[in-house]
Scaffold this active site. Structure first.
Site, short mmCIF file in Angstrom:
data_model
loop_
_atom_site.label_atom_id
_atom_site.label_comp_id
_atom_site.label_asym_id
_atom_site.label_seq_id
_atom_site.Cartn_x
_atom_site.Cartn_y
_atom_site.Cartn_z
N LYS A 96 0.88 -1.17 0.00
CA LYS A 96 0.00 0.00 0.00
C LYS A 96 0.91 1.22 0.00
CE LYS A 96 -3.22 2.70 2.71
NZ LYS A 96 -3.71 2.98 4.08
N GLY A 157 -8.30 9.82 9.38
CA GLY A 157 -8.70 10.00 10.77
C GLY A 157 -9.72 11.10 11.01
N ALA A 184 -9.47 5.93 4.02
CA ALA A 184 -9.30 7.14 4.84
C ALA A 184 -10.55 8.02 4.86
CB ALA A 184 -8.11 7.97 4.37
N GLY A 185 -10.85 8.51 6.07
CA GLY A 185 -11.90 9.50 6.26
C GLY A 185 -13.27 8.97 6.57
N ASN A 206 -9.57 2.09 9.76
CA ASN A 206 -8.75 1.88 10.95
C ASN A 206 -9.31 2.68 12.12
OD1 ASN A 206 -5.14 1.78 11.58
ND2 ASN A 206 -6.84 1.36 12.92
N THR A 207 -9.18 4.01 12.05
CA THR A 207 -9.51 4.87 13.19
C THR A 207 -10.94 4.69 13.67
OG1 THR A 207 -7.92 6.49 12.36
CG2 THR A 207 -9.50 7.25 14.01
#
Length: 262
Positions: A96, A157, A184-185, A206-207
Site C-alpha cells: 500500500k 482519521g 481514509a476519512g 482503521n480509526t
C-alpha cells in the site's frame, strides 16, 4: 468476490492494525469484521533491526493477507526503500503505497506517488496507491502499472465521510473495471454503505473502528454496512425524483361512494 491482483477475498472490508487498546482487542476485532486483508505500517527501524517481533507474530496469528504500507514516507525515494524492506520482512510483493505531502491534512503527494508507483510496479510490486479522487492522478497511476486505486473519502482519521461525492462517482464511472477501494476519512457505518452503493469494490478502515468505544461491535457494524451497500448496488438503486410517485397506481383502483342518507 473481491479480486485484487489475482487474489480473491470474500470480505470487502479491509482493516488497519494501529491504535487498538490491546493485542487481544485487535484479534477479536479482526475476527468480528470478517476481514481477510489487514494493513501494517512498516517503520524503517523495525525492518532494519528486526524489532517488534511480538507484533509481527500477532499479525501472523490473524490468518489474514498482510498489506504492508509506507505510512509516514514523505518522498518517493523513501517510499521505494520502505517497500523493499516490507517485501523482505513480510515475504509479499503487495504494497500500500503512501507518499504524504502535508502534515496537517496527510494529503498524498500525487507527483511523488506516481513516481514511486512507476518504479515499484516496474520491479514487480503489486501497488495499491493511497491517492485522492483526482482523475488525472488516477490516470497516471494506472498508466504507471497500478491495477488497484485507493482514493480517500476525506483526510485520514477525520471521520468526515465522503466530502467529494461527485468526484468519487466520476472516478468510479471513469474506471469501471479497475478495483477501487476507499481508504481514509470514513467515520460511520453509513459512510461505508454510501461508498459501496456508489459501486466501489471495498473500504479500508482503521480509526473509526480502533477508536470506537467497543471496537468489536463497531467492526461488526461496518461489516454489515459494507455488505448492505454492496447488495444494494448489485440490486440496482432507483434514481431520486423531484415529485412524488404513488406506490399504488391510481388507474384501476376501486372508488367507493358513501351513502350518507343511509
Amino acid at each position: 468476490m473481491l479480486t485484487l491482483y489475482g487474489d480473491q477475498s470474500t470480505s470487502r472490508l479491509l482493516l488497519g492494525t494501529a491504535q487498538y487498546p490491546s493485542p487481544e482487542c485487535l484479534k477479536r476485532t479482526v475476527a468480528a469484521s470478517g476481514a481477510e486483508i489487514v494493513t501494517v505500517s512498516l517503520r524503517r527501524e523495525s525492518a532494519r533491526t528486526r524489532t517488534g517481533q511480538g507484533f509481527w507474530a500477532l499479525i501472523e496469528e490473524l490468518g489474514c493477507r498482510v498489506l504492508p504500507n509506507t505510512a509516514g514516507c514523505r518522498t518517493a525515494k523513501e517510499a521505494i526503500a520502505t517497500a523493499h524492506m516490507a517485501r523482505e520482512l513480510f515475504g509479499t510483493n503487495w504494497i500500500k503505497l503512501e507518499v504524504i505531502a502535508n502534515d496537517d491534512t496527510l494529503q498524498p503527494d500525487l507527483f511523488g506517488l506516481v513516481e514511486a508507483a512507476a518504479a515499484l510496479a516496474g520491479e514487480g510490486f503489486a501497488v495499491l496507491p493511497y491517492t485522492t479522487e483526482d482523475l488525472s492522478a488516477a490516470e497516471r497511476l494506472v498508466a504507471a502499472g497500478c491495477s488497484v486505486l485507493m482514493p480517500w473519502a476525506a483526510p485520514i482519521g477525520s471521520a468526515r465521510g465522503p466530502v467529494n461525492r461527485d468526484g468519487l462517482k466520476t472516478l468510479r464511472a471513469y474506471f469501471p473495471d479497475t478495483p477501487l477501494i476507499v481508504d481514509a476519512g470514513i467515520g460511520t457505518p453509513s459512510h461505508a454503505t454510501e461508498i459501496m452503493e456508489m459501486g466501489y469494490d471495498a473500504v479500508l478502515l482503521n480509526t473509526a473502528i480502533a477508536n470506537a468505544g467497543d471496537p468489536v461491535k463497531m467492526a461488526q457494524a461496518f461489516a454489515r454496512a459494507v455488505e448492505a451497500g454492496r447488495l444494494a448496488f448489485e440490486a440496482g438503486i432507483i434514481e431520486p425524483r423531484d415529485m412524488a410517485e404513488p406506490s399504488t397506481p391510481v388507474a384501476g383502483t376501486p372508488f367507493f361512494k358513501i351513502d350518507h342518507a343511509s
